[in-house]
Design a protein around this motif. Structure first.
Motif, mmCIF file in Angstrom:
data_model
loop_
_atom_site.group_PDB
_atom_site.id
_atom_site.type_symbol
_atom_site.label_atom_id
_atom_site.label_comp_id
_atom_site.label_asym_id
_atom_site.label_seq_id
_atom_site.Cartn_x
_atom_site.Cartn_y
_atom_site.Cartn_z
ATOM 1 N N CYS A 1 -4.714 43.734 -44.830
ATOM 2 C CA CYS A 1 -5.007 42.838 -45.956
ATOM 3 C C CYS A 1 -4.712 43.507 -47.295
ATOM 4 N N PHE A 2 -3.872 44.534 -47.279
ATOM 5 C CA PHE A 2 -3.498 45.285 -48.477
ATOM 6 C C PHE A 2 -4.723 45.851 -49.192
ATOM 7 N N GLY A 3 -5.752 46.159 -48.411
ATOM 8 C CA GLY A 3 -6.958 46.698 -49.043
ATOM 9 C C GLY A 3 -7.972 47.207 -48.039
ATOM 10 N N SER A 4 -7.509 47.766 -46.934
ATOM 11 C CA SER A 4 -8.408 48.200 -45.861
ATOM 12 C C SER A 4 -9.533 49.127 -46.321
ATOM 13 N N PRO A 5 -9.297 50.067 -47.254
ATOM 14 C CA PRO A 5 -10.382 50.968 -47.655
ATOM 15 C C PRO A 5 -11.581 50.265 -48.272
ATOM 16 N N PHE A 6 -11.412 49.000 -48.646
ATOM 17 C CA PHE A 6 -12.472 48.293 -49.358
ATOM 18 C C PHE A 6 -13.030 47.111 -48.561
ATOM 19 N N LEU A 7 -12.692 47.040 -47.271
ATOM 20 C CA LEU A 7 -13.085 45.886 -46.452
ATOM 21 C C LEU A 7 -14.199 46.263 -45.480
ATOM 22 N N PRO A 8 -15.431 45.878 -45.759
ATOM 23 C CA PRO A 8 -16.518 46.162 -44.821
ATOM 24 C C PRO A 8 -16.429 45.329 -43.540
ATOM 25 N N LEU A 9 -15.853 44.139 -43.627
ATOM 26 C CA LEU A 9 -15.759 43.247 -42.470
ATOM 27 C C LEU A 9 -14.434 43.472 -41.738
ATOM 28 N N ALA A 10 -14.319 42.917 -40.548
ATOM 29 C CA ALA A 10 -13.085 43.043 -39.775
ATOM 30 C C ALA A 10 -11.934 42.367 -40.511
ATOM 31 N N PRO A 11 -10.712 42.952 -40.497
ATOM 32 C CA PRO A 11 -9.569 42.357 -41.195
ATOM 33 C C PRO A 11 -9.305 40.914 -40.791
ATOM 34 N N SER A 12 -9.594 40.575 -39.546
ATOM 35 C CA SER A 12 -9.340 39.209 -39.074
ATOM 36 C C SER A 12 -10.129 38.171 -39.861
ATOM 37 N N VAL A 13 -11.297 38.554 -40.371
ATOM 38 C CA VAL A 13 -12.112 37.627 -41.163
ATOM 39 C C VAL A 13 -11.340 37.175 -42.400
ATOM 40 N N TYR A 14 -10.755 38.146 -43.110
ATOM 41 C CA TYR A 14 -10.021 37.843 -44.336
ATOM 42 C C TYR A 14 -8.683 37.166 -44.016
ATOM 43 N N ALA A 15 -8.024 37.622 -42.956
ATOM 44 C CA ALA A 15 -6.724 37.065 -42.595
ATOM 45 C C ALA A 15 -6.836 35.602 -42.199
ATOM 46 N N GLU A 16 -7.847 35.278 -41.426
ATOM 47 C CA GLU A 16 -8.034 33.887 -41.011
ATOM 48 C C GLU A 16 -8.338 32.994 -42.207
ATOM 49 N N MET A 17 -9.112 33.507 -43.150
ATOM 50 C CA MET A 17 -9.407 32.732 -44.355
ATOM 51 C C MET A 17 -8.139 32.496 -45.165
ATOM 52 N N LEU A 18 -7.285 33.532 -45.270
ATOM 53 C CA LEU A 18 -6.036 33.378 -46.022
ATOM 54 C C LEU A 18 -5.133 32.349 -45.351
ATOM 55 N N GLY A 19 -5.004 32.440 -44.029
ATOM 56 C CA GLY A 19 -4.164 31.488 -43.311
ATOM 57 C C GLY A 19 -4.613 30.056 -43.530
ATOM 58 N N GLU A 20 -5.904 29.835 -43.493
ATOM 59 C CA GLU A 20 -6.443 28.490 -43.713
ATOM 60 C C GLU A 20 -6.118 27.994 -45.120
#
Length: 528
Positions: free
Chosen positions: A392-411
């Motif tokens: 998500c171009f920001g892994s060092p700052f993501l407390p949650l799993a990347p899939s959470v942010y990726a799925e939100m972006l896709g939607e």
């Protein structure tokens, strides 16, 4: 009242010399009087951060407790530390700060949209760190300050050093987030960026729980109200490319995408200064004036003029300044839904196209991959570009799993029909050390064409390795530059480098086991 709140009230908020929300001139006076920094010829304050000139990711922890244990994606990025260690260290830091002659407090907000903002307070040992916080976060009005109740506290004590054998840390430095106590504890480092990024990590935890996508991106808006997002790690060009004289800046680094649109999480900019010039980046260059903070920028001994080409302290030289120092901004920093999304990468292999249009599946693949070449100076120990993948171009700052942010972006891409482009601001004509960095003027021309919709229906050719659709022609850009292999003298060398990068993509993406087959197949073709 929680234990940490009682300790904060007793040791810090009742301190006889607690300096609360000082004005910029008063903070500058404090900085100069305390010899924390010097005044430059531009009116900015310059400070050096000593041994720590970048983030310390190996020293970052999240307190493991019942309230967040199931939510956090534990691992090398989100290292756990137990509650007992946190509380013992917290009390030691409180006692350390209580001994200081002065302590500085900033009360403000993270999040420009009043519906979603987080009231914060930052407690600093250094006046220049407090000025940094004032310029990077959102300042309250007089009325807001009077009723301000912080919901998260950052405590920064750079001269307090941890003892790893006793305190449970990896070194003398620590950045610890407790979501239960709603506290960030920082010590052992003078690098001010830790203050900013810790709150970003906090927002990356809190916002998705409110159905808001938190994003490591810059954003701007065109004359017609069209919104663009620029994703990318440090050094890929987010700040530079979003500071466009023909578009209004929303923010340069951190945003939320709510049901209402995009909003800036910050109130300022934290721009890299390496090789900064008025000719190439006039908006940033002219924003560095009184009240701004220069980190590790070398000055002329007599002139006190910044030498932005001098990297003797670090390549990660920085400038912190408020958004209002940029002439063409959106105020408040809120806009509509994005029409275009740009993924930025600084590819040191020299094999990715300078620009390509992505399908939704390719967008999800490259968002989850988050590829770039980590540039020197951004983190301690990095002295030359290294291929890295940061989800998500920001892994060092993501407390949650990347899939959470990726799925939100896709939607959201589906919902708002946003166009997505991959832009390489890295090397052409060869890998790092042989080729050269793609000219900023060319990148600007490509981004301009993408944002104006000129590339939505243009003729394209398909890259044989990466499967990306490359425009055959972009106004203002040499045609041969668009197809990387044409810029290489050593064609066989290109093939080897491209396959090497494709292999790295495949190896990295193997961890995303839950990704659909369509997304997995949207990556490079690896023949190994």
């Amino acid at each position: 009242m929680k234990t940490v709140e009682r300790s904060l009230q007793k040791e810090i908020l009742s301190h006889e010399n607690l300096q609360v929300n000082l004005s910029v001139p008063l903070l500058v006076e404090k900085i100069l009087k305390r010899k924390e920094g010097v005044l430059t010829a531009t009116g900015a304050v310059q400070a050096s951060t000593g041994a720590y000139t970048g983030r310390s990711p190996r020293d970052k922890f999240i307190v493991r407790d019942a309230s967040s244990d199931d939510d956090i994606s534990w691992g090398a990025v989100n290292q756990p530390i137990d509650e007992e260690s946190f509380h013992h260290l917290y009390e030691k830091v409180m006692k350390h700060l209580a001994k200081q002659k002065e302590i500085y407090q900033f009360k403000g907000f993270a999040g420009a949209d009043p519906n979603y903002r987080l009231p914060i307070q930052v407690i600093n040992e250094y006046a220049w760190h407090n000025l940094f916080a004032r310029q990077l976060f959102i300042n309250p009005s007089v009325e807001e300050l009077a009723s301000h109740q912080a919901e998260f506290t950052v405590v920064s004590a750079p001269t307090f050093k941890a003892d790893p054998k006793i305190d449970g840390t990896n070194s003398e430095t620590f950045i610890i987030i407790s979501f239960k106590e709603r506290v960030v504890l920082i010590g052992g480092t003078e690098y001010a960026g830790e203050i900013k990024k810790s709150i970003f990590s906090v927002m990356n935890y809190l916002l998705p729980k409110r159905d808001i996508l938190s994003m490591h991106c810059s954003a701007n808006v065109g004359m017609e109200g069209d919104v663009a997002l620029f994703f990318g790690l440090s050094g890929t060009g987010k700040t530079t490319l979003s500071a466009d004289p023909y578009r209004r800046l929303i923010g340069d680094d951190e945003h939320g995408w709510s049901p209402n649109g995009v909003f800036n999480i910050e109130g300022g900019c934290y721009a890299k200064c390496i090789n900064l010039s008025e000719e190439k980046e006039p908006q940033i260059y002219n924003a560095i004036r009184f009240g701004s903070v220069l980190e590790n920028v070398v000055l002329g001994e007599e002139s006190r003029l910044p030498d932005y080409d001098d990297v003797s302290l670090t390549e990660n030289t920085r400038a912190a300044y408020p958004l209002e120092n940029i002439v063409n901004t959106v105020s408040p920093s809120i806009a509509g839904h994005p029409n275009a999304i740009i993924f930025l990468t600084a590819d040191a292999s020299g094999t990715l196209p300078p620009i390509s249009k992505l399908t939704k599946e390719q967008a999800m693949y490259h968002f989850l991959s988050g590829y770039t070449s980590k540039l020197a100076g951004t983190e301690r120990g990095v002295t030359e570009p290294q291929a890295t993948f940061s989800a998500c171009f920001g892994s060092p700052f993501l407390p949650l799993a990347p899939s959470v942010y990726a799925e939100m972006l896709g939607e959201k891409i589906d919902q708002h029909d946003s166009s997505v482009f991959l832009v390489n601001t890295g090397w052409t004509g060869g890998s790092y050390g042989v080729g050269e960095r793609i000219k900023l003027s060319y990148t600007r021309a490509m981004v301009h064409s993408a944002l104006e919709g000129e590339l939505n229906n243009t003729e394209t050719m398909t890259d044989e390795v990466f499967g990306l659709e490359i425009p055959v022609h972009v106004p203002g850009v040499p045609d041969d530059l668009l197809y990387p292999k044409k810029t290489w003298t050593d064609k066989a060398g290109y093939d080897t480098a491209a396959q090497s990068l494709a292999m790295k993509f495949h190896e990295n993406f193997a961890k995303f086991t839950k990704a659909s087959d369509e997304i997995k197949q949207a990556g490079p073709v690896y023949k190994g």
